[in-house]
Design a protein around this motif. Structure first.
Motif, PDB file in Angstrom:
ATOM      1  N   PHE A 257       0.857  -1.191   0.000  1.00 38.30           N
ATOM      2  CA  PHE A 257       0.000   0.000   0.000  1.00 38.30           C
ATOM      3  C   PHE A 257       0.896   1.245   0.000  1.00 38.30           C
ATOM      4  O   PHE A 257       1.622   1.486   0.961  1.00 38.30           O
ATOM      5  CB  PHE A 257      -0.888   0.016   1.251  1.00 38.30           C
ATOM      6  CG  PHE A 257      -1.785  -1.190   1.371  1.00 38.30           C
ATOM      7  CD1 PHE A 257      -3.052  -1.195   0.822  1.00 38.30           C
ATOM      8  CD2 PHE A 257      -1.357  -2.332   2.054  1.00 38.30           C
ATOM      9  CE1 PHE A 257      -3.888  -2.301   0.947  1.00 38.30           C
ATOM     10  CE2 PHE A 257      -2.173  -3.444   2.188  1.00 38.30           C
ATOM     11  CZ  PHE A 257      -3.451  -3.433   1.630  1.00 38.30           C
ATOM     12  N   ASP A 259       0.650   5.479  -1.209  1.00 44.61           N
ATOM     13  CA  ASP A 259       0.116   6.687  -1.841  1.00 44.61           C
ATOM     14  C   ASP A 259      -1.170   6.417  -2.630  1.00 44.61           C
ATOM     15  O   ASP A 259      -1.314   6.852  -3.784  1.00 44.61           O
ATOM     16  CB  ASP A 259       1.165   7.296  -2.775  1.00 44.61           C
ATOM     17  CG  ASP A 259       2.453   7.643  -2.037  1.00 44.61           C
ATOM     18  OD1 ASP A 259       2.358   8.076  -0.877  1.00 44.61           O
ATOM     19  OD2 ASP A 259       3.539   7.443  -2.617  1.00 44.61           O
ATOM     20  N   GLY A 260      -2.097   5.707  -2.010  1.00 43.46           N
ATOM     21  CA  GLY A 260      -3.372   5.436  -2.672  1.00 43.46           C
ATOM     22  C   GLY A 260      -3.293   4.396  -3.771  1.00 43.46           C
ATOM     23  O   GLY A 260      -4.263   4.185  -4.510  1.00 43.46           O
ATOM     24  N   ARG A 261      -2.171   3.734  -3.878  1.00 44.09           N
ATOM     25  CA  ARG A 261      -1.942   2.725  -4.904  1.00 44.09           C
ATOM     26  C   ARG A 261      -1.703   1.390  -4.209  1.00 44.09           C
ATOM     27  O   ARG A 261      -0.863   1.294  -3.318  1.00 44.09           O
ATOM     28  CB  ARG A 261      -0.716   3.126  -5.733  1.00 44.09           C
ATOM     29  CG  ARG A 261      -0.288   2.183  -6.821  1.00 44.09           C
ATOM     30  CD  ARG A 261       0.961   2.762  -7.494  1.00 44.09           C
ATOM     31  NE  ARG A 261       1.470   1.901  -8.561  1.00 44.09           N
ATOM     32  CZ  ARG A 261       2.255   0.857  -8.366  1.00 44.09           C
ATOM     33  NH1 ARG A 261       2.643   0.546  -7.124  1.00 44.09           N
ATOM     34  NH2 ARG A 261       2.668   0.137  -9.389  1.00 44.09           N
ATOM     35  N   THR A 262      -2.451   0.347  -4.590  1.00 45.59           N
ATOM     36  CA  THR A 262      -2.331  -0.951  -3.927  1.00 45.59           C
ATOM     37  C   THR A 262      -1.958  -2.017  -4.945  1.00 45.59           C
ATOM     38  O   THR A 262      -2.631  -2.178  -5.967  1.00 45.59           O
ATOM     39  CB  THR A 262      -3.650  -1.346  -3.232  1.00 45.59           C
ATOM     40  OG1 THR A 262      -4.059  -0.292  -2.370  1.00 45.59           O
ATOM     41  CG2 THR A 262      -3.470  -2.616  -2.426  1.00 45.59           C
ATOM     42  N   GLN A 263      -0.906  -2.764  -4.632  1.00 47.19           N
ATOM     43  CA  GLN A 263      -0.442  -3.818  -5.535  1.00 47.19           C
ATOM     44  C   GLN A 263      -0.350  -5.138  -4.786  1.00 47.19           C
ATOM     45  O   GLN A 263       0.185  -5.211  -3.680  1.00 47.19           O
ATOM     46  CB  GLN A 263       0.938  -3.478  -6.103  1.00 47.19           C
ATOM     47  CG  GLN A 263       1.505  -4.558  -7.021  1.00 47.19           C
ATOM     48  CD  GLN A 263       2.951  -4.293  -7.394  1.00 47.19           C
ATOM     49  OE1 GLN A 263       3.338  -3.139  -7.611  1.00 47.19           O
ATOM     50  NE2 GLN A 263       3.755  -5.350  -7.458  1.00 47.19           N
ATOM     51  N   SER A 327      -7.004  -4.391   4.838  1.00 45.24           N
ATOM     52  CA  SER A 327      -7.585  -3.129   4.362  1.00 45.24           C
ATOM     53  C   SER A 327      -9.089  -3.124   4.583  1.00 45.24           C
ATOM     54  O   SER A 327      -9.761  -4.147   4.379  1.00 45.24           O
ATOM     55  CB  SER A 327      -7.294  -2.934   2.870  1.00 45.24           C
ATOM     56  OG  SER A 327      -8.003  -1.830   2.347  1.00 45.24           O
ATOM     57  N   ASP A 329     -11.048  -1.811   2.646  1.00 46.24           N
ATOM     58  CA  ASP A 329     -11.646  -1.906   1.319  1.00 46.24           C
ATOM     59  C   ASP A 329     -11.840  -3.345   0.856  1.00 46.24           C
ATOM     60  O   ASP A 329     -12.379  -3.576  -0.228  1.00 46.24           O
ATOM     61  CB  ASP A 329     -10.764  -1.185   0.288  1.00 46.24           C
ATOM     62  CG  ASP A 329     -10.729   0.320   0.499  1.00 46.24           C
ATOM     63  OD1 ASP A 329     -11.710   0.852   1.060  1.00 46.24           O
ATOM     64  OD2 ASP A 329      -9.732   0.945   0.110  1.00 46.24           O
ATOM     65  N   GLU A 486     -10.700   0.460  -5.182  1.00 39.52           N
ATOM     66  CA  GLU A 486     -10.081   1.744  -5.492  1.00 39.52           C
ATOM     67  C   GLU A 486      -8.569   1.668  -5.269  1.00 39.52           C
ATOM     68  O   GLU A 486      -8.094   1.209  -4.231  1.00 39.52           O
ATOM     69  CB  GLU A 486     -10.677   2.826  -4.581  1.00 39.52           C
ATOM     70  CG  GLU A 486     -10.279   4.240  -4.947  1.00 39.52           C
ATOM     71  CD  GLU A 486     -10.977   4.759  -6.189  1.00 39.52           C
ATOM     72  OE1 GLU A 486     -10.431   5.664  -6.832  1.00 39.52           O
ATOM     73  OE2 GLU A 486     -12.067   4.233  -6.517  1.00 39.52           O
ATOM     74  N   GLY A 487      -7.813   2.088  -6.274  1.00 40.50           N
ATOM     75  CA  GLY A 487      -6.364   2.113  -6.164  1.00 40.50           C
ATOM     76  C   GLY A 487      -5.671   0.823  -6.562  1.00 40.50           C
ATOM     77  O   GLY A 487      -4.429   0.763  -6.568  1.00 40.50           O
ATOM     78  N   SER A 488      -6.439  -0.211  -6.912  1.00 41.91           N
ATOM     79  CA  SER A 488      -5.816  -1.484  -7.287  1.00 41.91           C
ATOM     80  C   SER A 488      -4.990  -1.332  -8.560  1.00 41.91           C
ATOM     81  O   SER A 488      -5.453  -0.773  -9.555  1.00 41.91           O
ATOM     82  CB  SER A 488      -6.880  -2.556  -7.506  1.00 41.91           C
ATOM     83  OG  SER A 488      -6.339  -3.676  -8.164  1.00 41.91           O
ATOM     84  N   VAL A 489      -3.795  -1.882  -8.507  1.00 38.32           N
ATOM     85  CA  VAL A 489      -2.909  -1.878  -9.669  1.00 38.32           C
ATOM     86  C   VAL A 489      -3.037  -3.167 -10.466  1.00 38.32           C
ATOM     87  O   VAL A 489      -3.045  -3.148 -11.701  1.00 38.32           O
ATOM     88  CB  VAL A 489      -1.438  -1.685  -9.217  1.00 38.32           C
ATOM     89  CG1 VAL A 489      -0.476  -1.883 -10.381  1.00 38.32           C
ATOM     90  CG2 VAL A 489      -1.255  -0.326  -8.591  1.00 38.32           C
TER      91      VAL A 489
END
Length: 603
Positions: A257, A259-263, A327, A329, A486-489
């Motif tokens: 996790f 900066d709002g980006r999740t991988q 998370s 989410d 939201e934010g999933s890479v």
């Protein structure tokens, strides 16, 4: 990703997504949703099949879409899948999967021709008094109050139905109606289940309200769902180079996790021989996880052994719990799996071994079970059964391996903790032979013949499923994660516990829709996902459903006859009047008749 409808989008072939040759996909679970997603990635996303790996805990694919013959036990189907015309994503999938039965045809072609030639409908939907037709006469029996309760639920917002039970929005007048009997036994709703899911079902199947009493709304495959649906898709995926790794239990998925980006960064697993392993994931390595499971921890009994309730570790649910802990989410699995007493029920597969029991089936179904065509046309419910038992005989043979004199019957009960009417034990404590006895009792077999016939005329495999209606538990926004959070890479959630607001769960369509949404979003496929059939927004279907809910009775307008006459005269000369007349809500020429009666009364 966007939604669409119409032939323009339905027949379009999307361009090859940019960068797809650099991507690979790892799937957790080999159920319908993940297998469908793999098909969409190959067909619409132009991903090479040899870059796709599917991990599965079991020894075979299909998940809840099953059908198997166990040595020394018999045939087993844990549940059946009811399908209809407007499963837009499902049919979009199977138009591209070749049939294993019919040369130069798809699975959709095969299914379409079968149901055209042999349409489904029931000749006896409800019995009572040991196999006697209950003569519900296809009526819903809804009082004015019960009809208003249905309308109120339809008009309510989703938020107003969140975390509410069905028996909190409907009174006994509704719950004692034929409508609720048809509905609950067809879809497996309990009174403590989600009012929100009830609302979504009413919207989703508005066009099929009239088909509830005789099940003419439904369509079925030729064989069990494993042989008719899973095997063709499995063979096609193997031909495309997809790798299946069976007996691989995924224990966790790691995420980064920032900066709002999740991988998703790693998948961990344990193999059948206890070896731990896993794979590291980069941003081009896609991770698609089926979360939750309605058939997790299923237990099979046999003719002389009850199925047991397995309430211990549940790998599919434990995996989601570990993921959700990372998370907010990622959903709240405990909402669905935390109360087995409210999510369990039991089914049983009875295989008859001679012609004695089929004669009783034919008496109720009014069709020859050995004809190869529709038999019961869906479930038959024994209304006065203490277990609220329902049973069905699909087209025979239901398994290709059946002997010519065998009939496979699927039986289930909603009230598994209540003692039976012939067998004075709860269904969940009964052996296959005892469940067969109870079924034969409600089939109308003479009481003194039941024990011997259950022992020698059939063999039965009971199956207890602790989580089979987990997705019907009352829920609220956020309890299920978005298909692509939201934010999933590089990851998505698939299946009955992933959230797409466009459809309702406990359908093959829902699993395939989440699969399509996941594939299209992660690969950037430029083609519309088919919109849900819009019957709930079509005034014609609304009027037809209204007429049907009233059992064909016209609307009784309040007020004096001369005012009714003038109002109906106005309607007679309008398009709305034509519609109301066509659908039976007002009688033909009702305005003229009412005005003449008013004039007579004045004179």
């Amino acid at each position: 990703m966007y939604y669409s409808s119409g032939n323009y989008e339905a027949f379009a072939r999307p361009r090859k997504p940019e960068g797809v040759d650099d991507k690979s996909a790892w799937f957790v679970g080999a159920g319908l949703g993940n297998m469908a997603c793999a098909v969409f990635m190959i067909r619409d996303g132009r991903m090479s099949g040899d870059r796709i790996t599917i991990l599965e805990e079991l020894k075979l694919p299909g998940g809840a879409l099953d059908g198997i013959e166990y040595p020394h036990k018999g045939f087993v189907i844990r549940g059946g899948r009811e399908m209809e015309d407007h499963m837009e994503c499902l049919w979009d999938l199977f138009r591209s999967v070749p049939s294993l039965e019919v040369e130069d045809a798809s699975v959709l072609d095969e299914f379409y021709w079968l149901n055209k030639d042999d349409p489904n409908y029931s000749l006896c939907r409800v019995t009572e008094k040991q196999g006697q037709d209950a003569h519900t006469d296809k009526l819903f029996g809804l009082s004015d109050k019960a009809q208003k309760e249905i309308v109120a639920v339809i008009l309510a917002t989703r938020q107003q139905m969140e975390d509410k039970r069905i028996d909190e929005v409907f009174t006994r007048e509704f719950l004692d109606s034929n409508f609720w009997l048809y509905w609950r036994t067809m879809f497996a709703f309990e009174e403590w289940h989600s009012a929100l899911e009830m609302k979504l079902y009413l919207h989703r199947f508005m066009h099929h309200i009239g088909g509830l009493p005789d099940l003419s709304a439904l369509k079925f495959t030729k064989y069990n769902q494993y042989e008719s649906l899973v095997l063709p898709m499995y063979r096609w995926l193997l031909d495309q180079g997809v790798t299946f790794r069976f007996e691989h239990t995924v224990t966790d998925v790691q995420f980064d996790f920032q900066d709002g980006r999740t991988q998703a960064t790693r998948i961990d697993w344990v193999t059948g021989d206890g070896a731990e392993g896993g794979v590291d994931l980069g941003p081009d390595d896609l991770c698609l996880v089926t979360i939750g499971s309605l058939t997790e921890n299923s237990d099979d009994g046999d003719q002389h052994t009850p199925a047991v309730i397995k309430d211990g570790p549940a790998p599919a649910w434990d995996l989601w719990k570990r993921i959700a802990a990372k998370s907010d989410d990622f959903g709240r699995p405990e909402v669905f799996c935390g109360d087995i007493d409210k999510t369990k029920w039991e089914s049983a597969t009875v295989t008859t071994v001679d012609e004695r029991i089929p004669a009783y089936i034919e008496r109720i179904a009014q069709r020859d079970p050995f004809s190869g065509k529709v038999v019961t046309g869906g479930i038959v419910t024994a209304r006065d059964s203490s277990w609220l038992m329902s049973w069905t005989v699909n087209r025979q043979p239901h398994f290709k391996a059946q002997k010519p004199d065998e009939v496979v019957v699927w039986v289930y009960g909603l009230f598994v903790e209540t003692p039976g009417d012939f067998v004075k034990k709860p269904m969940q404590e009964c052996t296959g032979e005892e469940i067969t006895q109870e079924w034969l009792y409600h089939l109308g077999v003479p009481v003194d013949e039941i024990p011997e016939l259950a022992a020698t005329g059939a063999k039965c495999v009971p199956v207890m499923m602790p989580y089979v209606t987990a997705f019907f538990m009352p829920r609220a926004a956020g309890d299920r994660p978005q298909v692509v959070p939201e934010g999933s890479v590089n990851f998505a959630f698939i299946g009955q516990f992933a959230e797409t607001t466009r459809d309702c769960i406990f359908t093959t369509e829902y699993s395939v829709r989440t699969a399509m949404e996941a594939a299209y979003q992660l690969l950037g496929i430029d083609r519309g996902v088919p919109e849900v059939f819009n019957s709930t927004y079509d005034v014609r279907y609304l009027l037809k459903a209204t007429t049907r809910l009233r059992d064909g009775a016209a609307v009784d307008l309040p007020g004096p006859n001369f005012l009714k006459g003038r109002l109906l005269d106005k309607l007679d000369n309008s398009q709305m009047g034509v519609l109301l007349t066509d659908f039976g809500l007002i009688p033909e020429h009702a305005g003229t008749v009412a005005r003449e009666r008013a004039d007579d009364a004045i004179e």
